[in-house]
Design a protein around this motif. Structure first.
Motif, PDB file in Angstrom:
ATOM      1  N   ALA A  52       5.229 -10.697 -27.047  1.00  0.00           N
ATOM      2  CA  ALA A  52       3.952 -10.383 -27.718  1.00  0.00           C
ATOM      3  C   ALA A  52       3.390  -9.055 -27.239  1.00  0.00           C
ATOM      4  O   ALA A  52       2.841  -8.272 -28.035  1.00  0.00           O
ATOM      5  CB  ALA A  52       2.952 -11.514 -27.472  1.00  0.00           C
ATOM      6  N   LEU A  53       3.524  -8.771 -25.952  1.00  0.00           N
ATOM      7  CA  LEU A  53       3.055  -7.492 -25.422  1.00  0.00           C
ATOM      8  C   LEU A  53       3.827  -6.335 -26.052  1.00  0.00           C
ATOM      9  O   LEU A  53       3.240  -5.311 -26.432  1.00  0.00           O
ATOM     10  CB  LEU A  53       3.234  -7.460 -23.897  1.00  0.00           C
ATOM     11  N   ALA A  54       5.147  -6.506 -26.174  1.00  0.00           N
ATOM     12  CA  ALA A  54       5.963  -5.457 -26.786  1.00  0.00           C
ATOM     13  C   ALA A  54       5.569  -5.245 -28.242  1.00  0.00           C
ATOM     14  O   ALA A  54       5.470  -4.100 -28.715  1.00  0.00           O
ATOM     15  CB  ALA A  54       7.444  -5.825 -26.675  1.00  0.00           C
ATOM     16  N   ASP A  55       5.320  -6.338 -28.943  1.00  0.00           N
ATOM     17  CA  ASP A  55       4.949  -6.240 -30.358  1.00  0.00           C
ATOM     18  C   ASP A  55       3.604  -5.560 -30.561  1.00  0.00           C
ATOM     19  O   ASP A  55       3.353  -4.955 -31.613  1.00  0.00           O
ATOM     20  CB  ASP A  55       4.921  -7.641 -30.988  1.00  0.00           C
ATOM     21  N   GLU A  56       2.724  -5.660 -29.556  1.00  0.00           N
ATOM     22  CA  GLU A  56       1.433  -4.982 -29.656  1.00  0.00           C
ATOM     23  C   GLU A  56       1.581  -3.463 -29.580  1.00  0.00           C
ATOM     24  O   GLU A  56       0.739  -2.711 -30.100  1.00  0.00           O
ATOM     25  CB  GLU A  56       0.490  -5.458 -28.539  1.00  0.00           C
ATOM     26  N   MET A  57       2.635  -3.011 -28.915  1.00  0.00           N
ATOM     27  CA  MET A  57       2.834  -1.570 -28.726  1.00  0.00           C
ATOM     28  C   MET A  57       3.547  -0.911 -29.901  1.00  0.00           C
ATOM     29  O   MET A  57       3.229   0.210 -30.289  1.00  0.00           O
ATOM     30  CB  MET A  57       3.646  -1.323 -27.443  1.00  0.00           C
ATOM     31  N   GLN A  58       4.533  -1.620 -30.471  1.00  0.00           N
ATOM     32  CA  GLN A  58       5.292  -1.061 -31.575  1.00  0.00           C
ATOM     33  C   GLN A  58       5.579  -2.155 -32.602  1.00  0.00           C
ATOM     34  O   GLN A  58       5.883  -3.301 -32.222  1.00  0.00           O
ATOM     35  CB  GLN A  58       6.644  -0.498 -31.100  1.00  0.00           C
ATOM     36  N   TYR A  66      12.320  -2.815 -24.873  1.00  0.00           N
ATOM     37  CA  TYR A  66      12.089  -4.240 -25.120  1.00  0.00           C
ATOM     38  C   TYR A  66      12.852  -5.080 -24.083  1.00  0.00           C
ATOM     39  O   TYR A  66      12.297  -6.002 -23.471  1.00  0.00           O
ATOM     40  CB  TYR A  66      12.548  -4.585 -26.535  1.00  0.00           C
ATOM     41  N   ASP A  67      14.126  -4.758 -23.879  1.00  0.00           N
ATOM     42  CA  ASP A  67      14.916  -5.494 -22.891  1.00  0.00           C
ATOM     43  C   ASP A  67      14.349  -5.344 -21.487  1.00  0.00           C
ATOM     44  O   ASP A  67      14.351  -6.291 -20.696  1.00  0.00           O
ATOM     45  CB  ASP A  67      16.371  -5.010 -22.915  1.00  0.00           C
ATOM     46  N   THR A  68      13.870  -4.142 -21.175  1.00  0.00           N
ATOM     47  CA  THR A  68      13.285  -3.908 -19.855  1.00  0.00           C
ATOM     48  C   THR A  68      12.074  -4.812 -19.626  1.00  0.00           C
ATOM     49  O   THR A  68      11.891  -5.366 -18.539  1.00  0.00           O
ATOM     50  CB  THR A  68      12.860  -2.434 -19.711  1.00  0.00           C
ATOM     51  N   ILE A  69      11.268  -4.968 -20.669  1.00  0.00           N
ATOM     52  CA  ILE A  69      10.077  -5.824 -20.550  1.00  0.00           C
ATOM     53  C   ILE A  69      10.455  -7.294 -20.413  1.00  0.00           C
ATOM     54  O   ILE A  69      10.046  -7.981 -19.474  1.00  0.00           O
ATOM     55  CB  ILE A  69       9.158  -5.625 -21.776  1.00  0.00           C
ATOM     56  N   VAL A  70      11.246  -7.804 -21.353  1.00  0.00           N
ATOM     57  CA  VAL A  70      11.483  -9.256 -21.380  1.00  0.00           C
ATOM     58  C   VAL A  70      12.357  -9.737 -20.225  1.00  0.00           C
ATOM     59  O   VAL A  70      12.347 -10.922 -19.893  1.00  0.00           O
ATOM     60  CB  VAL A  70      12.091  -9.697 -22.730  1.00  0.00           C
ATOM     61  N   SER A  71      13.085  -8.836 -19.593  1.00  0.00           N
ATOM     62  CA  SER A  71      13.929  -9.247 -18.463  1.00  0.00           C
ATOM     63  C   SER A  71      13.119  -9.577 -17.212  1.00  0.00           C
ATOM     64  O   SER A  71      13.632 -10.210 -16.287  1.00  0.00           O
ATOM     65  CB  SER A  71      14.933  -8.139 -18.132  1.00  0.00           C
ATOM     66  N   THR A  72      11.854  -9.163 -17.181  1.00  0.00           N
ATOM     67  CA  THR A  72      11.069  -9.361 -15.953  1.00  0.00           C
ATOM     68  C   THR A  72      10.713 -10.819 -15.711  1.00  0.00           C
ATOM     69  O   THR A  72      10.459 -11.207 -14.575  1.00  0.00           O
ATOM     70  CB  THR A  72       9.776  -8.530 -16.002  1.00  0.00           C
TER      71      THR A  72
END
Length: 406
Positions: A52-58, A66-72
């Motif tokens: 959801a955070l990624a979708d808010e940005m783009q 995207y992979d960098t974010i969700v891998s955390t």
């Protein structure tokens, strides 16, 4: 002493208390003298939050970022579990995908494993540590974080088990094994003691959510003994193994699978000429959209109708692409339907027993359920029907093939 790879999913590690309970379970195996590798998912709901955070940005997030974010999410879990183990006097070492050396291709969000450097885990195990690995993630050759797709922690666990030649790979979930169908839909669904890799592969590909399909592929290819167990309840679970030809009383049908995430696309009045199928499906494949069932009708007046199914998430994109194809081919009409589902019967016994298809079709007809598409393989039959009939069809077929718990 056995080498065991254990994987715990998001619901199993959904809270700090659950992670502490998992640590106690892992510690018992380690205290018994076994070498343990634990693969963990993100805490339940965490991946959705990150998406959801990624979708808010783009509107369409950059694939690598995207992979960098969700891998955390998995990194948080691995660190918390390692802390919980150390708190109990059990030495542990956490590994991200890149620290482990989980090398993948460049297909972000759908990466495939190319190779694993088993040295870091071997070193930790030889030092008496529990290796705690972040599932779902790897590293590309140009040092970008990659992810393996939803459910990718299962694939991580089985791939590690294969690389290490582990004695068993245990997948801990919120169910106590693999059932003849989803017990939330059919009360009488029965847990299976064993199931073949081939049957499990079909069930996973057809909609069963217990295991990710690629994890079953890995297990079957490398003959990794795979067991599905409940994270917090004792029991034998379900062993996924090679086909036992000595089981004379094996049922013809092992399970009923279904998938709600289906959509259907139809091009009507396309030219009935060589190469038309390639012309239709090429742009779909180029867009990395997976096509499932395909039906081309008998040609009439030098035209034919062409129908295929895609994942519901890809429906709108597929319709956009096919509108351009419709124009270029001068096809009469483009139709779509995202209110369908797929129901399948699976069983290795189908190889030597006739009548499965007729039983399936008669059962659906008796419930006034219309079949829109049919697909078969050596050990499965799948049909596309209206989504509103999914539960009715599943219950009727489960009963018709006598799969109920005894």
């Amino acid at each position: 002493m056995a080498l065991i790879v254990q994987k715990f999913g998001g619901t199993s590690v959904g809270t700090v208390d659950k992670i502490k309970a998992i640590a106690e379970k892992v510690q018992k195996f380690r205290s018994a003298g076994h070498q343990i590798v634990v693969v963990v998912s993100a805490m339940s709901g965490e991946t959705n939050r990150l998406v959801a955070l990624a979708d808010e940005m783009q509107a369409r997030p950059d694939a690598a970022e995207y992979d960098t974010i969700v891998s955390t999410g998995e990194q948080v879990t691995m660190a918390l579990l390692s802390m919980a183990l150390k708190e109990r006097g059990c030495d542990a070492r956490s590994f991200t995908g890149w620290q482990l050396g989980m090398h993948t291709d460049h297909s972000h969000a759908k990466a495939r494993i190319k190779r694993i450097d088993e040295t870091p885990i071997r070193t930790a195990l030889d030092a008496g540590q529990v290796a705690v690995v972040a599932g779902f993630q790897g590293i590309t050759d140009d040092n970008r974080i990659s992810t393996l797709g939803r459910g990718g922690s299962d694939t991580t666990a089985v791939a590690i088990a294969a690389a290490l030649k582990a004695d068993e790979c245990q997948i801990y979930t919120d169910v106590d094994g693999v059932y003849t169908t989803d017990p939330r839909v059919v009360d009488s669904a029965r847990r299976m003691e064993t199931i073949t890799f081939e049957e499990m592969l079909e069930l996973a590909s057809l909609g069963s959510k217990v295991l990710q399909i690629r994890s079953v592929e890995f297990a079957g290819k490398y003959k990794v003994p795979l067991r599905v167990l409940h994270a917090f309840e004792d029991g034998p679970g379900t062993l996924i193994t090679v086909e036992d030809h000595n089981q004379m009383e094996s049922p013809v049908i092992s399970g009923i699978a279904f998938n709600r995430d289906e959509a259907k696309v139809t091009l009507l009045g396309v030219p009935d000429v060589p190469g038309v199928a390639a012309a239709i499906l090429a742009p779909v494949g180029d867009a990395n959209i997976e096509v499932d069932m395909v039906v081309q009708n008998v040609g009439e007046n030098n035209t034919t109708d062409f129908t295929f199914t895609v994942h519901k998430n890809d429906y709108e994109r597929a319709m956009e692409l096919l509108e351009s194809v419709r124009v270029s081919l001068n096809a009469r009409e483009l139709r779509g339907d995202n209110a369908i589902c797929k129901v399948s019967v699976v069983g290795v016994g189908m190889r030597s027993h006739a009548g499965v298809a007729s039983t399936m079709f008669k059962t659906l007809a008796s419930e006034s359920i219309n079949i829109q598409m049919i697909s078969t393989s050596e050990i499965k039959i799948s049909v596309v029907i209206e989504e509103k009939y999914l539960e009715l069809a599943t219950r009727a077929l489960h009963s018709a093939f006598d799969l109920a718990a005894v």
